[in-house]
Every structure is written in C-alpha cells, then in structure tokens.
Design an enzyme around this catalytic site. Sequence first.
Site, short mmCIF file in Angstrom:
data_model
loop_
_atom_site.label_atom_id
_atom_site.label_comp_id
_atom_site.label_asym_id
_atom_site.label_seq_id
_atom_site.Cartn_x
_atom_site.Cartn_y
_atom_site.Cartn_z
N PHE A 1 66.33 70.97 77.31
CA PHE A 1 66.07 70.54 76.15
C PHE A 1 67.15 71.14 75.28
CE2 PHE A 1 65.10 69.87 71.28
CZ PHE A 1 65.38 68.38 71.66
N TYR B 1 53.84 67.42 67.92
CA TYR B 1 53.74 66.28 67.67
C TYR B 1 54.64 64.99 68.13
CZ TYR B 1 58.73 68.98 68.09
OH TYR B 1 59.59 68.74 68.43
N ARG C 1 66.14 55.31 75.42
CA ARG C 1 64.45 56.19 75.62
C ARG C 1 63.29 55.47 75.42
NH1 ARG C 1 63.70 61.91 74.51
NH2 ARG C 1 62.75 61.51 72.27
#
Length: 395
Positions: free
Chosen positions: A113, A207, A354
């Site tokens: 990421f 989250y 995605r």
Amino acid sequence: MTDFTSTRKAFHLPEGIIYLDGNSLGPMPVAAAEKVAAMMRDEWAQMLITGWNKAGWYQQPRRVGDRLARLIGARQGEVVMGDTLTIKVFQAISAALRLNPGRRVILSDSGNFPSDLYTAEGLAQATGATLRVVTPDEVEAAIDDSLAVLMLTEVDYRTGRRHDMAALTARAHAAGALTVWDLAHSAGAVDVDLHAADADFAVGCTYKYLNGGPGAPAFIWTHPRHAKAAAPILQGWMGHDAPFAFEPAYRPAGGIERMRVGTPPVIALAALEAALDVWDGVEMADLRAASIALSQRFIAGVEASCPGLILNSPRDPAQRGSQVGFRHPQAYAVMQALIAQGVIGDFRAPDVLRFGFAPLYNSAEDVDQAVQILARILQTGSWDRPHFHEKAAVT
C-alpha cells in the site's frame, strides 16, 4: 461450525444493497450505535474525566487488543490498540531498524500500500537507511545479508495476492533480517497465525474486515522476544513506563505497552468492541473456507458472463486473500454504474474493479446477483454515461 446466517443479522445492511466493499470499509454492526451511545450517555456524560478509571478507558487499548489477538494468531498481552495504521507502521519499522544496527536496508514490494511505502521512504531519509522496492515476485530473491527489515503487506490491496508469511519470514531470519507485516487486508479476512509464522512485528487497521467503523484505530503486535527491547523512534506519553509521574525524560513501559503513543480514541474503541462481539462465535477456518467459496463462485460467474473483464488476482485461492480484482479500461465508470444498481465494490487505479468477500454478511445469493447485474451493465453499455465518468474525491 460458524453460523454465518446469524452473523449476517448482526450487521446493518441497507435494503437493496449488495455490499462487496468490506475490504475498504466494513458495514456497521447493529449493536455499534447503542454501544457508542451508551458510552457517551453513561460514561462520558456521567463520569466525565473519572471515566478513565471508573469505565476503564485507560486500559481499553489492551483489553480490546486481547480480544483481537486470536484473530491474528497472537496471545493475550501482545496486542495494543490506538493511533492510525501509518503511525503503527512507522513504529514497527523504526523499532526493527534499531534492533538490527549495522544494517540500513528496508525491503518492500511495489504491491505494498502506498502509505506504507511513503512511511518507509520518510524513515529511510531521516535515518540514513535505504528503501529498496521490488515486484512481489522478486521479494524472495531480493532478501540478502544487507537487509535490516522486510516490510510487506500480506495481502496486496489491488490484486489480492497473498504473500507466504511463514516462508518469507524464515528466509529473512536466515539472512539476519527482521520482518514487519501489515495485516490491513488480512485481519478478519484470512487465517493469520503470527506465532506460527514467527513474525517479528505486525500492524493492521480495524475498519475493513473487522468492521470497526471509519477511522477505527489500528493495532500493533510485537513478538515477545522483542517486547522488552523494541524502541520505536516515536515515543509518546502513553508508552511511558509511568505516564502520570510526568517525568521529563522518556522511559519505555514494559512489553507491548511501550508501543502506545497518544491518548486512546475511546469512542471509536467502543464501536470496535461492538464489532468484535460478532467475532466471538466465529472460527477462522470456517471463515476462510466460506471466503474461498464466495470468491471462486464470483470468478467463475464473471468469467462466464463478462468476457470483456480480465482477472487481476491469483487464480489459486491459496495465493489470494478475500478479495478479487478484474481489469477493464473504463473500470471507474463501470464501478459507478454498478454502485448505481445497488452493488457496491470499488475502483483502484488505473483500471481495476475490486470486490471484497466477507462471509460474516455476504452470501452466495449476493455473489450471483452481483454477477448478473455486472454482466447486464457491460452487455448494455449502460456504464458509458457522462456522470459515471466524473471522478469523485474518494474513488
């Protein structure tokens, strides 16, 4: 055997919505609203500052960490919550660098990421280290005796490709390096076992698959062999051995407590606790099996009815997390059309549709309906409308 019909009822899922974006933000647990309201009503409002002791706010980061531990193969007293994932990445890499003096190379991959790479780049510039970035397939060969830290996200955020944590950790250790694993797309999605893999540090957010809510706090885990020696560069008040002695110099707390930094986000942790209640009856082996079944069903359906899409994820489910990507030259517009039809996935630049699969609330029926709607959008070309091409601030 985990009852996923029951767990589905534990989430607020808007009528008419098929939600396949839990890999970005999990849906709200039904109990979260009352949990947060009760905390504000009965604790903050009534106890005021005494809530730090009376309601256990001060201990909350460890208490919640202990509840999360079993989902990542950690043990009690090894995980602490708080701050953002980027801060936890910074802590873990800096601590690993200090534990490996004489070596200054941080190795990562191009599938990591970007925020993790930004953090490692900044640390490298500040400490005189070097960040080396290779393709995911080149990681194993790039591990050599110059390496200080191997820093990887276990599951690639764009493709879903899953690194072999145990094998790469073993190779890094053989070369004298330490490992930092980002579990942002692993925790709550796949069967993580940090002890079995013999990892050194791990971090993650809550989250996504853990459903803690937008901005939910991150976690950090340190292997017990490093717990008394880990010394991250970022030294915060809550990581001090005696915070309320207000000593002018930093003295690290023992164990995982030294990885705390700032004041814990008590309200956000209350929401996360409600989310973790759902996990209490979930077996990770059952979750993983159900996840594979859903993603395989989705791939088969899309490839049978959407010939214009190209699989952007490993075909072998053992090499994949709980998400699937497909490529299309106008992926953003296609995804906006799909969302308009009640199927929520997301877009990742430059051309990836995605989809995340969470057995806690996704079903085979969800998958089949999503495939049918996607196929209809592509067959009719209904995605090619001006408003579907207009990019929002968050994509």
